[in-house]
Design an enzyme around this catalytic site. Structure first.
Site, PDB file in Angstrom:
ATOM      1  N   HIS A 185       0.709  -0.552  -0.210  1.00 40.24           N
ATOM      2  CA  HIS A 185      -0.156  -0.389  -0.091  1.00 40.24           C
ATOM      3  C   HIS A 185       1.295   1.044   0.126  1.00 40.24           C
ATOM      4  CE1 HIS A 185      -3.224  -2.790   0.512  1.00 40.24           C
ATOM      5  NE2 HIS A 185      -3.044  -3.397   2.288  1.00 40.24           N
ATOM      6  N   SER A 309      16.861  14.780 -20.529  1.00 37.72           N
ATOM      7  CA  SER A 309      16.169  15.851 -20.606  1.00 37.72           C
ATOM      8  C   SER A 309      16.711  17.281 -21.617  1.00 37.72           C
ATOM      9  CB  SER A 309      15.902  16.573 -19.495  1.00 37.72           C
ATOM     10  OG  SER A 309      14.619  17.389 -19.344  1.00 37.72           O
TER      11      SER A 309
END
Length: 477
Positions: A185, A309
């Site tokens: 979770h 990038s």
């Protein structure tokens, strides 16, 4: 060609008119180096070559079986000459077929005429009526698709998928003893090892690979509505079901005895479901690895000269896994559509399957591209041992499970003072950071047996991995 045809309404050059042809889709453009191998099995040209193959083998089979009065087995030279029509199928053959089809406006009929043109050179012009004998187009098409799909699976997709499973399995074995904090979770949870988590994916992917490898490729040859009506009208004394069965088996396929005009395509739906499931498990691997990269569990090894990038020089983006996610999703959407569409045909025949099946190569191509990208991505990963170790050391509270479970065991054995173990560990750990000293102090004050207290006090998050390492050794293969 006129200038008008060469330009768009905007006045720009019409790229569609340029030579060589510019691809509309990425599989034949940007990604062609990774997917071009599928052209040999699942392209339109490959389909036509398989049609020629099926027609030639049916011609030979009818002669070998003496299925009609007056037929005799062909000589080795004649059979070699017929099979050379298939072996020599090339770009010129594709062009010739296109010219014939422009007149027939029917692809399978064009194949029949293409073969017929070559019979005189083999001294077989008197057997021209035997080409496509008693066949409906679907007799040829279903077998041709089955052969192309089978070979694409066996020679392209399965080798790539097995290479991927082997790569993940190798990583799993190499990292089988590398402790890692789990995140159930998204929250810190019972530690595992990095290798065991990768082994889960290798095992899952391997099961789907085996299911694909076990695919049964079906085929039929029984006429316009599956009744052998034309066959028996021409030669009522021939055992046509047996002739059909032996022919389909000779092609290396499994004979389907009961069909309408079309082979029912159920085997294709089964195959595509297994391939889609493989894609989805692969997608899950990508999202997990991507997430591990994002929290620093993996370092990405930069590619020399590559740009991460366009504006942020420091970045090395996990583009291989992102690309694979997208291509797995596209492949699944096509495979799901094919599986749902192909199992339905109105009454004895409609043509929805004809258009649908032309996209099989696209579905395979996107899956193959996803596999290729994951392989490249995995090859550029390095385990960040120091990050894994630091994360474990910051989460001593995960030992709460071990301590309360040991307390339960001692309570069952009759030891006093072991009441409410879960609640006591919950009070210690929930909402609190617990370091090594606090955990060991807590353990020392529980009144555990000497052996259990010693064992737990020596336990750290990095050692609380259960049988993870042994599970990799015992069950990964």
């Amino acid at each position: 060609m006129s200038n008008t045809a060469q330009t768009l309404p905007s006045g720009r050059v019409a790229l569609s008119q340029q030579s060589p042809a510019i691809a509309l889709g990425p599989l034949d453009g940007r990604y062609r180096p990774q997917t071009a191998v599928l052209v040999d099995y699942l392209s339109e040209a490959a389909l036509n070559r398989e049609r020629v193959h099926v027609e030639v083998e049916w011609f030979i089979h009818l002669c070998e079986q003496r299925a009609l009065t007056g037929l005799e087995p062909l000589s080795d030279e004649q059979k070699s000459g017929l099979r050379a029509i298939v072996a020599d199928f090339d770009a010129a053959s594709v062009a010739e077929l296109a010219e014939i089809e422009a007149v027939t406006v029917h692809d399978v009929k064009a194949v029949e005429y293409y073969i017929g043109r070559r019979l005189p050179g083999l001294g077989l012009e008197h057997l021209t009526p035997l080409v496509h004998f008693a066949c409906t187009s679907e007799d040829i098409n279903n077998l041709s698709y089955a052969l192309g799909i089978r070979d694409a699976i066996n020679h392209v997709w399965l080798p790539a998928a097995r290479e991927l499973v082997a790569a993940v399995a190798t990583m799993a074995r190499n990292a089988k003893a590398t402790p890692m904090l789990s995140h159930t979770h998204g929250q810190p949870a019972t530690p595992t090892t990095l290798g065991k988590e990768l082994a889960v994916f290798a095992h899952r992917l391997g099961r789907q690979v085996q299911r694909v490898a076990d695919t049964e490729f079906l085929g039929k040859l029984n006429g316009a509505t599956g009744t052998f009506a034309a066959h028996t009208a021409a030669a009522p004394d021939t055992d046509w079901p047996e002739t059909s069965r032996s022919f389909v088996s000779h092609l290396g396929l499994t004979w389907n005895p009961l069909t309408t005009q079309i082979e029912s395509h159920d085997w294709q739906a089964e195959l595509y479901a297994d391939m889609a499931r493989f894609n989805r498990i692969l997608h899950n691997l990508c999202t997990d690895v991507w997430s591990y990269i994002s929290i620093g569990y993996f370092h990405q090894i930069p590619v020399e000269g590559a740009t991460g990038s366009s504006t942020m020089p420091h970045k090395v983006n996990p583009i291989r896994f992102e690309n694979a996610e997208a291509n797995a999703e596209i492949s699944c959407s096509l495979l799901d559509t094919l599986a749902a569409t192909l199992v339905t045909s109105r009454w004895q025949r409609d043509l929805t399957d004809s258009s649908s099946q032309r996209n099989i190569g696209v579905a395979f191509g996107h899956s193959l591209l996803a596999v290729s990208n994951v392989l490249k991505g995995l090859d550029r990963l390095d385990v960040a041992q120091e990050v894994l170790a630091e994360d474990l050391d910051q989460n001593w509270e995960v030992l709460g499970e071990a301590v309360q479970t040991a307390m339960r065991a001692e309570a069952i054995a009759g030891r006093e003072g072991m009441d409410n173990p879960y609640e006591r560990l919950k009070e210690l750990t929930r909402g609190h950071r617990v370091d090594a000293d606090r955990m060991r102090e807590f353990i020392a004050g529980l009144g555990l047996s000497e052996d259990t207290a010693r064992r737990l006090s020596e336990l750290g998050p990095g050692q609380y991995t259960g049988l993870a390492e042994q599970l990799v050794d015992r069950y990964l293969d």
